[in-house]
Write an enzyme that holds these catalytic residues in place. Sequence first.
Site, PDB file in Angstrom:
ATOM      1  N   SER A 129      14.938 -16.185 -15.657  1.00 23.57           N
ATOM      2  CA  SER A 129      15.200 -14.951 -16.410  1.00 23.57           C
ATOM      3  C   SER A 129      14.288 -14.761 -17.617  1.00 23.57           C
ATOM      4  O   SER A 129      14.719 -14.277 -18.658  1.00 23.57           O
ATOM      5  CB  SER A 129      16.681 -14.885 -16.801  1.00 23.57           C
ATOM      6  OG  SER A 129      17.489 -14.880 -15.640  1.00 23.57           O
ATOM      7  N   GLU A 161      15.409 -21.473  -4.479  1.00 20.19           N
ATOM      8  CA  GLU A 161      15.857 -20.672  -3.333  1.00 20.19           C
ATOM      9  C   GLU A 161      15.534 -21.384  -2.026  1.00 20.19           C
ATOM     10  O   GLU A 161      16.275 -21.271  -1.049  1.00 20.19           O
ATOM     11  CB  GLU A 161      15.235 -19.270  -3.395  1.00 20.19           C
ATOM     12  CG  GLU A 161      15.910 -18.440  -4.482  1.00 20.19           C
ATOM     13  CD  GLU A 161      15.034 -17.409  -5.150  1.00 20.19           C
ATOM     14  OE1 GLU A 161      13.980 -17.039  -4.586  1.00 20.19           O
ATOM     15  OE2 GLU A 161      15.400 -16.972  -6.260  1.00 20.19           O
ATOM     16  N   GLU A 175      13.204 -25.075 -13.747  1.00 26.22           N
ATOM     17  CA  GLU A 175      13.927 -23.835 -13.506  1.00 26.22           C
ATOM     18  C   GLU A 175      15.391 -24.162 -13.256  1.00 26.22           C
ATOM     19  O   GLU A 175      15.771 -24.458 -12.111  1.00 26.22           O
ATOM     20  CB  GLU A 175      13.362 -23.115 -12.281  1.00 26.22           C
ATOM     21  CG  GLU A 175      11.911 -22.726 -12.392  1.00 26.22           C
ATOM     22  CD  GLU A 175      11.587 -21.542 -11.494  1.00 26.22           C
ATOM     23  OE1 GLU A 175      11.098 -20.550 -12.023  1.00 26.22           O
ATOM     24  OE2 GLU A 175      11.856 -21.606 -10.289  1.00 26.22           O
ATOM     25  N   GLY A 194      17.335 -15.516 -11.677  1.00 23.71           N
ATOM     26  CA  GLY A 194      17.784 -14.230 -11.149  1.00 23.71           C
ATOM     27  C   GLY A 194      19.157 -13.816 -11.639  1.00 23.71           C
ATOM     28  O   GLY A 194      19.772 -12.898 -11.098  1.00 23.71           O
ATOM     29  N   ASN A 206       6.360 -14.883  -9.445  1.00 24.11           N
ATOM     30  CA  ASN A 206       6.864 -15.146  -8.097  1.00 24.11           C
ATOM     31  C   ASN A 206       7.479 -13.870  -7.554  1.00 24.11           C
ATOM     32  O   ASN A 206       8.535 -13.442  -8.015  1.00 24.11           O
ATOM     33  CB  ASN A 206       7.920 -16.265  -8.167  1.00 24.11           C
ATOM     34  CG  ASN A 206       8.592 -16.505  -6.840  1.00 24.11           C
ATOM     35  OD1 ASN A 206       8.110 -16.057  -5.796  1.00 24.11           O
ATOM     36  ND2 ASN A 206       9.714 -17.204  -6.855  1.00 24.11           N
ATOM     37  N   HIS A 229      11.076 -24.655  -4.842  1.00 29.36           N
ATOM     38  CA  HIS A 229      11.774 -23.559  -5.533  1.00 29.36           C
ATOM     39  C   HIS A 229      13.260 -23.621  -5.173  1.00 29.36           C
ATOM     40  O   HIS A 229      13.627 -23.933  -4.042  1.00 29.36           O
ATOM     41  CB  HIS A 229      11.178 -22.209  -5.124  1.00 29.36           C
ATOM     42  CG  HIS A 229      11.681 -21.088  -5.980  1.00 29.36           C
ATOM     43  ND1 HIS A 229      12.903 -20.497  -5.776  1.00 29.36           N
ATOM     44  CD2 HIS A 229      11.154 -20.493  -7.078  1.00 29.36           C
ATOM     45  CE1 HIS A 229      13.097 -19.569  -6.711  1.00 29.36           C
ATOM     46  NE2 HIS A 229      12.045 -19.548  -7.511  1.00 29.36           N
ATOM     47  N   LYS A 251       8.635 -13.382  -4.574  1.00 26.43           N
ATOM     48  CA  LYS A 251       9.668 -13.648  -3.566  1.00 26.43           C
ATOM     49  C   LYS A 251       9.440 -12.759  -2.324  1.00 26.43           C
ATOM     50  O   LYS A 251       8.302 -12.569  -1.925  1.00 26.43           O
ATOM     51  CB  LYS A 251      11.054 -13.430  -4.173  1.00 26.43           C
ATOM     52  CG  LYS A 251      11.213 -14.153  -5.520  1.00 26.43           C
ATOM     53  CD  LYS A 251      12.613 -14.206  -6.003  1.00 26.43           C
ATOM     54  CE  LYS A 251      12.629 -14.773  -7.417  1.00 26.43           C
ATOM     55  NZ  LYS A 251      13.882 -15.340  -7.803  1.00 26.43           N
TER      56      LYS A 251
HETATM   57  C1  PEP Z   1      11.895 -17.573 -10.033  1.00 28.47           C
HETATM   58  O1  PEP Z   1      12.004 -16.971  -8.989  1.00 28.47           O
HETATM   59  O2  PEP Z   1      11.198 -18.603 -10.073  1.00 28.47           O
HETATM   60  C2  PEP Z   1      12.565 -17.063 -11.240  1.00 28.47           C
HETATM   61  C3  PEP Z   1      12.517 -17.767 -12.340  1.00 28.47           C
HETATM   62  O3  PEP Z   1      13.229 -15.871 -11.112  1.00 28.47           O
HETATM   63  P1  PEP Z   1      13.809 -14.952 -12.325  1.00 28.47           P
HETATM   64  O4  PEP Z   1      12.701 -14.818 -13.346  1.00 28.47           O
HETATM   65  O5  PEP Z   1      14.142 -13.636 -11.681  1.00 28.47           O
HETATM   66  O6  PEP Z   1      14.995 -15.647 -12.900  1.00 28.47           O
END
Ligand code: PEP
Length: 250
Positions: free
Chosen positions: A214, A99, A169, A175, A8, A97, A10
């Site tokens: 992460s 975000e 997630e 992040g 992803n 997601h 973003k």
């Molecule tokens: C994501 O954006 O779905 C995500 C898991 O980000 P990160 O790997 O940076 O934690």
Amino acid sequence: MKKLMAANWKMYKTRAEAEATAREMVRLIAPGLPEDRELLVFPPFTALAAVAGAFAGQKSFAVGGQNFWPHGEGAFTGEIAPGMLLDAGCTWALAGHSERRWVLGENDDLVGEKVAYGLQKGLSMVLCIGEKLEERRAKKVEEVLDRQLERGLVPAAREFANRLAVAYEPVWAIGTGEVAGREEIRQAHAHTRDRLVQMMGEKALEIPLLYGGSVKPDNASEILALDNVDGVLVGGASLTAESFSRIALA
Ligand code: PEP
């Protein structure tokens, strides 16, 4: 079941940067990608066609949209329709997601509408679910996952199980550099699988369950080895081809 290795991006990368990263991913990953893995990249909208072009002819590489609006076309300034994603070379899209839920204000019902609509229009969909830190502390993880699954997968969506993936997630792990522990992942994925089987029957056994939060080159293989983990969704560590190639081939 094939493992889905998803990136992803973003709101990062110009068209030129995205195309260069995508070409480098093909160079580094395609020769060694096991038969049972698929690679999926979610670039920003402006770079979709460039990434789809870079992946042309790679049967295990796919492109997805990070978002869309659940209508065919119309007066929805700033939005994009599933048909436009397909036209740009996408076969997948994300919905739910964290975000979009917690920064951009999407609720469970809108997420559910998007999943059903995207599936009906021919996209494969990744539904993202996951609890916030205060919900985990209040021991509400299963309650949150149940609600997000129930409302995210309305009955109209459940007939498309073969084009569906679910990404667990935990919001506190996205992040932040904070990775959920093996036991936390194992429990959340087992619960998600059980719940999906209750909702949809046997066909839910074929829905890939991804972990996101992460994921990095040095923890990917340990996470991918866990029961009911059928892939990963990676943000930060997917932005360079070098880093994502180590995850995709982990
Ligand atoms: C994501 O954006 O779905 C995500 C898991 O980000 P990160 O790997 O940076 O934690």
